[in-house]
Scaffold this motif. Sequence first.
Motif, short mmCIF file in Angstrom:
data_model
loop_
_atom_site.label_atom_id
_atom_site.label_comp_id
_atom_site.label_asym_id
_atom_site.label_seq_id
_atom_site.Cartn_x
_atom_site.Cartn_y
_atom_site.Cartn_z
N GLU A 1 -10.05 4.33 -4.03
CA GLU A 1 -8.60 4.40 -4.14
C GLU A 1 -8.18 4.03 -5.57
O GLU A 1 -8.81 3.21 -6.22
CB GLU A 1 -7.93 3.42 -3.17
CG GLU A 1 -8.14 3.79 -1.71
CD GLU A 1 -7.69 2.67 -0.79
OE1 GLU A 1 -6.86 2.95 0.08
OE2 GLU A 1 -8.19 1.54 -0.94
N ASN B 1 2.31 -3.80 -6.50
CA ASN B 1 3.23 -2.71 -6.74
C ASN B 1 4.58 -3.30 -7.12
O ASN B 1 4.89 -4.45 -6.80
CB ASN B 1 3.37 -1.85 -5.48
CG ASN B 1 2.08 -1.12 -5.17
OD1 ASN B 1 1.61 -0.33 -5.97
ND2 ASN B 1 1.49 -1.41 -4.02
N GLU C 1 -2.25 2.60 -4.12
CA GLU C 1 -3.03 2.45 -2.89
C GLU C 1 -4.17 1.44 -3.04
O GLU C 1 -4.67 0.91 -2.06
CB GLU C 1 -3.61 3.81 -2.45
CG GLU C 1 -2.60 4.73 -1.83
CD GLU C 1 -1.61 5.30 -2.87
OE1 GLU C 1 -2.07 5.62 -3.99
OE2 GLU C 1 -0.44 5.41 -2.56
N HIS D 1 0.80 -1.22 0.00
CA HIS D 1 0.00 0.00 0.00
C HIS D 1 0.84 1.27 0.00
O HIS D 1 0.42 2.28 -0.52
CB HIS D 1 -0.92 0.04 1.23
CG HIS D 1 -1.79 -1.16 1.35
ND1 HIS D 1 -2.74 -1.49 0.42
CD2 HIS D 1 -1.84 -2.12 2.29
CE1 HIS D 1 -3.35 -2.59 0.79
NE2 HIS D 1 -2.82 -3.00 1.91
N ARG D 2 2.02 1.24 0.59
CA ARG D 2 2.79 2.47 0.78
C ARG D 2 3.74 2.76 -0.38
O ARG D 2 4.50 3.69 -0.32
CB ARG D 2 3.60 2.35 2.07
CG ARG D 2 2.72 2.23 3.28
CD ARG D 2 3.55 1.98 4.54
NE ARG D 2 2.70 1.55 5.61
CZ ARG D 2 2.44 0.28 5.88
NH1 ARG D 2 2.97 -0.67 5.16
NH2 ARG D 2 1.67 -0.04 6.88
N SER D 3 3.72 1.96 -1.41
CA SER D 3 4.68 2.12 -2.49
C SER D 3 4.13 2.98 -3.62
O SER D 3 2.97 2.91 -3.96
CB SER D 3 5.05 0.74 -3.04
OG SER D 3 5.80 0.87 -4.21
N GLU D 4 4.99 3.80 -4.19
CA GLU D 4 4.64 4.52 -5.41
C GLU D 4 5.35 3.80 -6.55
O GLU D 4 6.29 3.07 -6.37
CB GLU D 4 5.13 5.96 -5.31
CG GLU D 4 4.39 6.78 -4.28
CD GLU D 4 2.90 6.94 -4.58
OE1 GLU D 4 2.52 7.04 -5.76
OE2 GLU D 4 2.12 6.93 -3.62
N THR E 1 -13.69 1.92 -2.07
CA THR E 1 -13.06 3.04 -1.38
C THR E 1 -12.72 4.22 -2.30
O THR E 1 -12.39 5.30 -1.82
CB THR E 1 -11.75 2.59 -0.71
OG1 THR E 1 -10.84 2.15 -1.73
CG2 THR E 1 -11.99 1.47 0.29
#
Length: 113
Positions: free
Chosen positions: A107, A67, A111, A3-6, A105
């Motif tokens: 998203e 990701n 995300e 979730h925290r990766s770009e 959501t």
Amino acid sequence: AGHRSEGALKLIQAVIPPESIKNVQDELNRVEVFRLTLSDVTSIVGDAAKGMTYGSSPAVRLEIAVNENFVRPTLDALYRALKDDEESAGTVYVLPLKDVIRIRTGERGPEAV
């Protein structure tokens, strides 16, 4: 997962024997990949050049959106789960994924996976 990766998104597809699902899910859980789609499919083995079919068998297709930083752990997990099935260990495809939208959501992108 991730979730925290770009960055880049990938779609990993794997066609595996149905009896391998439990091992695959266990290995994916170990690398924190919890979301996947399973579809029943038929795997056909043959020689396209000769127009011959050697046989078909039931299989399961997994679709896993990840990701970029989860690609290698996911592939390693699939390998660990499937490597001992000498007869029909499966096939894995890694495809670029343009976007992902989680309807519930709203998203998008990294995300949403």
